[in-house]
Scaffold this motif. Structure first.
Motif, PDB file in Angstrom:
ATOM      1  N   SER A 278      -1.653  -6.644 -15.691  1.00 28.11           N
ATOM      2  CA  SER A 278      -0.211  -6.597 -15.409  1.00 28.11           C
ATOM      3  C   SER A 278       0.145  -7.356 -14.141  1.00 28.11           C
ATOM      4  N   MET A 279       1.296  -8.044 -14.182  1.00 27.61           N
ATOM      5  CA  MET A 279       1.856  -8.708 -13.013  1.00 27.61           C
ATOM      6  C   MET A 279       2.879  -7.758 -12.383  1.00 27.61           C
ATOM      7  N   PRO A 280       2.863  -7.602 -11.063  1.00 32.17           N
ATOM      8  CA  PRO A 280       3.774  -6.629 -10.424  1.00 32.17           C
ATOM      9  C   PRO A 280       5.247  -6.883 -10.696  1.00 32.17           C
ATOM     10  N   LEU A 281       5.679  -8.141 -10.726  1.00 30.74           N
ATOM     11  CA  LEU A 281       7.097  -8.431 -10.924  1.00 30.74           C
ATOM     12  C   LEU A 281       7.508  -8.231 -12.372  1.00 30.74           C
ATOM     13  N   GLU A 282       6.629  -8.512 -13.305  1.00 30.37           N
ATOM     14  CA  GLU A 282       6.938  -8.270 -14.709  1.00 30.37           C
ATOM     15  C   GLU A 282       7.100  -6.785 -14.988  1.00 30.37           C
ATOM     16  N   CYS A 283       6.429  -5.949 -14.186  1.00 31.80           N
ATOM     17  CA  CYS A 283       6.537  -4.494 -14.337  1.00 31.80           C
ATOM     18  C   CYS A 283       7.610  -3.901 -13.438  1.00 31.80           C
ATOM     19  N   ASN A 284       8.503  -4.762 -12.911  1.00 35.17           N
ATOM     20  CA  ASN A 284       9.698  -4.338 -12.160  1.00 35.17           C
ATOM     21  C   ASN A 284       9.386  -3.713 -10.806  1.00 35.17           C
ATOM     22  N   LEU A 285       8.215  -3.972 -10.250  1.00 37.47           N
ATOM     23  CA  LEU A 285       7.903  -3.396  -8.947  1.00 37.47           C
ATOM     24  C   LEU A 285       8.897  -3.860  -7.895  1.00 37.47           C
ATOM     25  N   ASP A 286       9.389  -5.099  -8.030  1.00 34.20           N
ATOM     26  CA  ASP A 286      10.380  -5.603  -7.085  1.00 34.20           C
ATOM     27  C   ASP A 286      11.744  -4.949  -7.279  1.00 34.20           C
ATOM     28  N   MET A 287      12.067  -4.551  -8.515  1.00 43.21           N
ATOM     29  CA  MET A 287      13.344  -3.899  -8.790  1.00 43.21           C
ATOM     30  C   MET A 287      13.413  -2.513  -8.155  1.00 43.21           C
ATOM     31  N   PHE A 288      12.256  -1.904  -7.938  1.00 42.62           N
ATOM     32  CA  PHE A 288      12.220  -0.535  -7.430  1.00 42.62           C
ATOM     33  C   PHE A 288      11.589  -0.461  -6.042  1.00 42.62           C
ATOM     34  N   SER A 289      11.914  -1.465  -5.224  1.00 44.72           N
ATOM     35  CA  SER A 289      11.575  -1.452  -3.798  1.00 44.72           C
ATOM     36  C   SER A 289      10.076  -1.347  -3.538  1.00 44.72           C
ATOM     37  N   GLY A 290       9.256  -1.961  -4.400  1.00 44.83           N
ATOM     38  CA  GLY A 290       7.812  -1.846  -4.242  1.00 44.83           C
ATOM     39  C   GLY A 290       7.123  -3.082  -3.716  1.00 44.83           C
ATOM     40  N   VAL A 291       7.888  -4.155  -3.424  1.00 46.97           N
ATOM     41  CA  VAL A 291       7.296  -5.397  -2.941  1.00 46.97           C
ATOM     42  C   VAL A 291       8.091  -5.908  -1.738  1.00 46.97           C
ATOM     43  N   SER A 292       7.377  -6.300  -0.698  1.00 44.22           N
ATOM     44  CA  SER A 292       8.007  -6.961   0.447  1.00 44.22           C
ATOM     45  C   SER A 292       7.631  -8.434   0.398  1.00 44.22           C
ATOM     46  N   PHE A 293       8.636  -9.306   0.461  1.00 42.34           N
ATOM     47  CA  PHE A 293       8.373 -10.739   0.390  1.00 42.34           C
ATOM     48  C   PHE A 293       8.356 -11.399   1.764  1.00 42.34           C
ATOM     49  N   ASN A 294       8.430 -10.600   2.821  1.00 42.34           N
ATOM     50  CA  ASN A 294       8.379 -11.183   4.168  1.00 42.34           C
ATOM     51  C   ASN A 294       7.425 -10.442   5.094  1.00 42.34           C
ATOM     52  N   LYS A 295       6.515  -9.633   4.535  1.00 43.37           N
ATOM     53  CA  LYS A 295       5.605  -8.855   5.365  1.00 43.37           C
ATOM     54  C   LYS A 295       4.403  -9.657   5.829  1.00 43.37           C
ATOM     55  N   GLY A 296       4.086 -10.752   5.149  1.00 39.52           N
ATOM     56  CA  GLY A 296       2.880 -11.496   5.481  1.00 39.52           C
ATOM     57  C   GLY A 296       1.815 -11.314   4.412  1.00 39.52           C
ATOM     58  N   CYS A 297       0.593 -11.626   4.771  1.00 39.97           N
ATOM     59  CA  CYS A 297      -0.491 -11.684   3.791  1.00 39.97           C
ATOM     60  C   CYS A 297      -1.001 -10.297   3.386  1.00 39.97           C
ATOM     61  N   TYR A 298      -1.376 -10.206   2.125  1.00 39.61           N
ATOM     62  CA  TYR A 298      -2.099  -9.048   1.591  1.00 39.61           C
ATOM     63  C   TYR A 298      -2.865  -9.531   0.370  1.00 39.61           C
ATOM     64  N   VAL A 299      -3.764  -8.744  -0.125  1.00 37.79           N
ATOM     65  CA  VAL A 299      -4.573  -9.146  -1.265  1.00 37.79           C
ATOM     66  C   VAL A 299      -3.664  -9.397  -2.477  1.00 37.79           C
ATOM     67  N   GLY A 300      -3.734 -10.596  -3.061  1.00 39.75           N
ATOM     68  CA  GLY A 300      -2.921 -10.936  -4.218  1.00 39.75           C
ATOM     69  C   GLY A 300      -1.540 -11.453  -3.897  1.00 39.75           C
ATOM     70  N   GLN A 301      -1.259 -11.671  -2.609  1.00 35.30           N
ATOM     71  CA  GLN A 301       0.097 -12.044  -2.179  1.00 35.30           C
ATOM     72  C   GLN A 301       0.515 -13.429  -2.653  1.00 35.30           C
ATOM     73  N   GLU A 302      -0.423 -14.375  -2.718  1.00 33.45           N
ATOM     74  CA  GLU A 302      -0.056 -15.769  -2.992  1.00 33.45           C
ATOM     75  C   GLU A 302       0.637 -15.931  -4.346  1.00 33.45           C
ATOM     76  N   LEU A 303       0.041 -15.394  -5.401  1.00 36.89           N
ATOM     77  CA  LEU A 303       0.636 -15.545  -6.733  1.00 36.89           C
ATOM     78  C   LEU A 303       1.951 -14.777  -6.837  1.00 36.89           C
ATOM     79  N   THR A 304       2.007 -13.588  -6.232  1.00 34.16           N
ATOM     80  CA  THR A 304       3.236 -12.780  -6.292  1.00 34.16           C
ATOM     81  C   THR A 304       4.393 -13.499  -5.616  1.00 34.16           C
ATOM     82  N   ALA A 305       4.144 -14.052  -4.428  1.00 35.92           N
ATOM     83  CA  ALA A 305       5.197 -14.764  -3.704  1.00 35.92           C
ATOM     84  C   ALA A 305       5.611 -16.028  -4.441  1.00 35.92           C
ATOM     85  N   ARG A 306       4.650 -16.768  -4.969  1.00 34.34           N
ATOM     86  CA  ARG A 306       4.982 -18.003  -5.670  1.00 34.34           C
ATOM     87  C   ARG A 306       5.809 -17.720  -6.929  1.00 34.34           C
TER      88      ARG A 306
END
Length: 423
Positions: A278-306
């Protein structure tokens, strides 16, 4: 052909909108458009009127009103599901992992999708996910902070051992201790119109050393989450006894809560966040306040941000309901007739990967289901501008409908913004 300056100007304008969501006035505009554009009689927008937040249901509670953080999506305003009575449930499928130590916040900050530094200011809850290096979800979780050095992780019970191993693998020299507390701590949920008053009372009476009580950070209608010691039933203690002493509160089955959660479009657990796939954005994690796009690096961050900044989300997890006449009322769950019938559905439900078809064409597939309620992965090209076709679909050969809750307005806005940038 567009000039390079025009392309850069459009890209910078899009990035500015994403970096400063408060400038978009997103929630009021999205909510207004959904309520005015869709018929309230259609199944994908049933009971979508605005509602009073439960935390302000009594004048006496005004000074004790819970602070609701500003969100980017429209789910804080209204939804397609509503309860008219108070229910609670023990969530047997949830476990608890504790991370304690001086480096607890900074350690988890580099491990999860959300900004864990939010928890440093005191008791708070955030939703998040742990990803692998390829940006795929390993497990979703809720984080609760008792203080800056004590974090409790509410995760699927079957994933607690894996989570402990994962955290210890990356611990290195971090000053933290990691332990599985599932044998000592349980997870409860309480929701309904009286949950605000109950939250105030429970907070006053809780044992500060052992009980955590938080608003579910994903969705207001998911109520209050409680993490507390497991008290033996014969002793008649614990959260369960506290809830049971209030006659207006009814105990519900965990499966009923799971159906209600899925009807809101909120994914949870390995059945919906399929590990390694599963991809986090396809599962609506961003819709429900579960992703920060300005926090900096974390494991798996590159593909999620792109994926986010390039607008490459092509499909989303959305709820569906099987068409069924109510087969007896589901006690306590006073919801629209379509959802009432789906929750009481006792026939054979669709299987994982069963096709979702509209007008004879496959538009998605089933991810999970309970009774007549479930979540399906549907391609946006079959939803955007084609909402009417979703009212009558075939779900694994059964009649049903794809439900588009109000947070779907956020998806529409993102698609419109991306089209304007590409134009």
């Amino acid at each position: 052909m567009r000039s390079l300056a025009a392309i850069m100007q459009g890209s910078m304008r899009a990035m500015a909108c994403r970096a400063a969501p408060q400038l978009r006035l997103f929630i009021p505009a999205a909510a207004h458009r959904v309520v005015s554009s869709f018929s309230l009689r259609s199944v994908h927008c049933v009971a979508a009127g605005l509602r009073t937040l439960p935390w302000t249901s009594s004048p006496a509670q005004t000074s004790r009103t819970m602070k609701i953080p500003q969100r980017r999506s429209a789910h804080t305003v209204a939804e397609s599901c509503r309860l008219s009575s108070n229910v609670w449930a023990k969530l047997e499928t949830r476990g608890v992992v504790r991370v304690v130590g001086a480096d607890a916040i900074t350690f988890l900050q580099g491990m999860t999708t959300n900004d864990v530094k939010q928890l440093a200011g005191g008791p708070k809850a955030v939703s998040t996910a742990f990803l692998n290096a390829q940006g795929r979800v390993m497990m979703d979780a809720l984080l609760y902070s008792k203080d800056a050095e004590t974090i409790f992780i509410d995760v699927a019970r079957e994933k607690t051992t894996e989570l402990v191993s994962l955290l210890k693998k990356f611990k290195l020299r971090a000053k933290v201790k990691i332990s599985d507390e599932s044998q000592n701590l349980g997870v409860w949920v309480a929701l309904g119109p009286g949950v605000g008053a109950w939250w105030v009372q429970a907070t006053d009476k809780r044992d500060e050393n052992s009980t955590l009580i938080f608003q579910d950070p994903r969705h207001l209608d998911l109520g209050v989450r409680v993490v507390a010691p497991l008290a033996p039933e014969e002793e008649g203690g614990g959260v369960q006894a506290f809830l049971a002493q209030h006659q207006e509160w009814k105990e519900a089955e965990e499966d009923q809560f799971e159906m209600f959660r899925m009807a809101l479009g909120v994914a949870q657990g390995p059945a919906e966040f399929v590990p390694g796939k599963s991809m986090p954005l396809e599962c609506n994690l961003d819709m429900f306040s579960g992703v920060s796009f300005n926090k900096g690096c974390y494991v798996g961050q590159e593909l999620t941000a792109r994926t986010h900044f390039r607008g490459q989300v092509r499909k989303r997890l959305v709820p569906f309901l099987l068409s069924a006449e109510p087969q007896g009322e589901v006690e306590g769950w006073a919801v629209p007739p379509e959802l009432q019938g789906a929750m009481a559905y006792n026939g054979d439900g669709p299987a994982v990967d069963d096709p979702i078809e509209a007008n004879g064409k496959q538009i998605g597939k089933v991810v999970s289901s309970k009774g007549g309620v479930g979540l399906a992965m549907v391609r946006l090209e079959h939803m955007l501008g084609k909402e009417g076709a979703l009212e009558a679909v075939q779900i694994g050969g059964r009649k049903g409908a794809v439900v588009l809750p109000l947070w779907y307005a956020a998806v529409q806005d993102q698609a419109s913004e991306q089209q304007s940038v590409q134009a």
